[in-house]
Design an enzyme around this catalytic site. Structure first.
Site, PDB file in Angstrom:
ATOM      1  N   LYS A  11     -13.722  -7.758 -11.840  1.00 57.91           N
ATOM      2  CA  LYS A  11     -13.850  -8.812 -10.829  1.00 57.91           C
ATOM      3  C   LYS A  11     -15.302  -9.299 -10.706  1.00 57.91           C
ATOM      4  O   LYS A  11     -16.236  -8.651 -11.196  1.00 57.91           O
ATOM      5  CB  LYS A  11     -13.307  -8.294  -9.495  1.00 57.91           C
ATOM      6  CG  LYS A  11     -11.793  -7.975  -9.564  1.00 57.91           C
ATOM      7  CD  LYS A  11     -11.255  -7.586  -8.193  1.00 57.91           C
ATOM      8  CE  LYS A  11      -9.757  -7.325  -8.259  1.00 57.91           C
ATOM      9  NZ  LYS A  11      -9.213  -7.026  -6.910  1.00 57.91           N
ATOM     10  N   ARG A  87      -3.450   2.543 -13.016  1.00 49.84           N
ATOM     11  CA  ARG A  87      -3.580   2.568 -11.543  1.00 49.84           C
ATOM     12  C   ARG A  87      -4.272   3.866 -11.097  1.00 49.84           C
ATOM     13  O   ARG A  87      -5.071   3.854 -10.158  1.00 49.84           O
ATOM     14  CB  ARG A  87      -2.199   2.440 -10.878  1.00 49.84           C
ATOM     15  CG  ARG A  87      -1.480   1.122 -11.133  1.00 49.84           C
ATOM     16  CD  ARG A  87      -2.071  -0.057 -10.435  1.00 49.84           C
ATOM     17  NE  ARG A  87      -2.061   0.058  -8.993  1.00 49.84           N
ATOM     18  CZ  ARG A  87      -2.311  -0.965  -8.169  1.00 49.84           C
ATOM     19  NH1 ARG A  87      -2.600  -2.178  -8.667  1.00 49.84           N
ATOM     20  NH2 ARG A  87      -2.306  -0.803  -6.877  1.00 49.84           N
ATOM     21  N   HIS A 117      -8.994  -5.220 -11.195  1.00 46.73           N
ATOM     22  CA  HIS A 117      -7.565  -5.431 -10.942  1.00 46.73           C
ATOM     23  C   HIS A 117      -6.790  -4.582 -11.937  1.00 46.73           C
ATOM     24  O   HIS A 117      -7.222  -4.400 -13.071  1.00 46.73           O
ATOM     25  CB  HIS A 117      -7.223  -6.914 -11.165  1.00 46.73           C
ATOM     26  CG  HIS A 117      -5.743  -7.178 -11.231  1.00 46.73           C
ATOM     27  ND1 HIS A 117      -4.967  -7.333 -10.111  1.00 46.73           N
ATOM     28  CD2 HIS A 117      -4.894  -7.276 -12.298  1.00 46.73           C
ATOM     29  CE1 HIS A 117      -3.706  -7.534 -10.482  1.00 46.73           C
ATOM     30  NE2 HIS A 117      -3.637  -7.508 -11.801  1.00 46.73           N
TER      31      HIS A 117
HETATM   32  P1  GDP Z   1      -4.349  -3.810  -5.714  1.00 44.43           P
HETATM   33  O1  GDP Z   1      -3.012  -3.863  -6.401  1.00 44.43           O
HETATM   34  O2  GDP Z   1      -4.874  -2.401  -5.536  1.00 44.43           O
HETATM   35  O3  GDP Z   1      -5.382  -4.721  -6.349  1.00 44.43           O
HETATM   36  O4  GDP Z   1      -4.138  -4.342  -4.222  1.00 44.43           O
HETATM   37  P2  GDP Z   1      -3.236  -5.535  -3.601  1.00 44.43           P
HETATM   38  O5  GDP Z   1      -2.272  -6.057  -4.630  1.00 44.43           O
HETATM   39  O6  GDP Z   1      -2.682  -5.031  -2.312  1.00 44.43           O
HETATM   40  O7  GDP Z   1      -4.310  -6.678  -3.255  1.00 44.43           O
HETATM   41  C1  GDP Z   1      -4.825  -7.523  -4.239  1.00 44.43           C
HETATM   42  C2  GDP Z   1      -6.307  -7.686  -4.003  1.00 44.43           C
HETATM   43  O8  GDP Z   1      -6.524  -8.345  -2.775  1.00 44.43           O
HETATM   44  C3  GDP Z   1      -7.108  -6.382  -3.873  1.00 44.43           C
HETATM   45  O9  GDP Z   1      -7.437  -5.791  -5.097  1.00 44.43           O
HETATM   46  C4  GDP Z   1      -8.325  -6.840  -3.115  1.00 44.43           C
HETATM   47  O10 GDP Z   1      -9.265  -7.510  -3.969  1.00 44.43           O
HETATM   48  C5  GDP Z   1      -7.722  -7.864  -2.155  1.00 44.43           C
HETATM   49  N1  GDP Z   1      -7.349  -7.260  -0.871  1.00 44.43           N
HETATM   50  C6  GDP Z   1      -6.361  -6.355  -0.628  1.00 44.43           C
HETATM   51  N2  GDP Z   1      -6.296  -6.017   0.661  1.00 44.43           N
HETATM   52  C7  GDP Z   1      -7.272  -6.753   1.276  1.00 44.43           C
HETATM   53  C8  GDP Z   1      -7.705  -6.866   2.638  1.00 44.43           C
HETATM   54  O11 GDP Z   1      -7.174  -6.231   3.557  1.00 44.43           O
HETATM   55  N3  GDP Z   1      -8.736  -7.740   2.871  1.00 44.43           N
HETATM   56  C9  GDP Z   1      -9.332  -8.454   1.880  1.00 44.43           C
HETATM   57  N4  GDP Z   1     -10.353  -9.289   2.194  1.00 44.43           N
HETATM   58  N5  GDP Z   1      -8.949  -8.381   0.595  1.00 44.43           N
HETATM   59  C10 GDP Z   1      -7.934  -7.539   0.298  1.00 44.43           C
END
Ligand code: GDP
Length: 135
Positions: A11, A87, A117
């Site tokens: 990222k 993961r 990611h």
């Molecule tokens: P991942 O699968 O671990 O990447 O997590 P998610 O699919 O839940 O979220 C996608 C991406 O959104 C994350 O990797 C973070 O960059 C962002 N993100 C997730 N949760 C939050 C949050 O609560 N606040 C903010 N600002 N960004 C978030």
């Protein structure tokens, strides 16, 4: 795509902080083969399309702004059990909860700027890889 592939992005925060090499090294040391690799700047429109699944979430607009704020590195990775093992290698979304030895523990700055990611399913790995690299 076979179940032995996953998709990742380094990222913008990690690219800007010169961690491409360190992260790719952890990926290779983790037993993943880099199949495709591309450094690219996403427009807000492309970033929004990539994260369309999150469009109802409160952080969606911040996430799109962040992911289009600088270059990213996209890659397709190959390893047995790639999605689940990757993961594990990246660690929890929130670096405060990421286990020792994970990429996010070492490089993530915040729950949003969390360095990498990783696809969450074989199906999404294929969709995300095609988004960048075509079929
Ligand atoms: P991942 O699968 O671990 O990447 O997590 P998610 O699919 O839940 O979220 C996608 C991406 O959104 C994350 O990797 C973070 O960059 C962002 N993100 C997730 N949760 C939050 C949050 O609560 N606040 C903010 N600002 N960004 C978030």
């Amino acid at each position: 795509m076979a179940t032995n592939r996953t998709f990742t992005m380094i990222k913008p925060d990690a690219v800007a902080d010169h961690h491409i090499g360190g992260i790719l090294s952890m990926i290779e040391q983790g037993g993943f083969r880099i199949v495709e690799l591309q450094k690219v700047a996403l427009s807000a429109e492309r970033a929004g399309e990539f994260y369309a699944v999150h469009r109802e979430r409160p952080f969606y607009h911040d996430l799109v702004r962040y992911m289009s704020s600088g270059s990213i590195v996209a890659a397709v990775l190959e390893k047995d059990n790639a999605v689940a093992d990757f993961r594990t290698l990246i660690g929890a979304t929130n670096p405060a909860n990421a286990a020792d030895g994970t990429i996010r523990k070492k490089y993530a700055k915040s729950i949003e700027a969390n360095a990498v990611h990783g696809s969450d399913s074989d199906e999404n790995a294929q969709i995300e890889a095609e988004f960048f690299f075509g079929k």
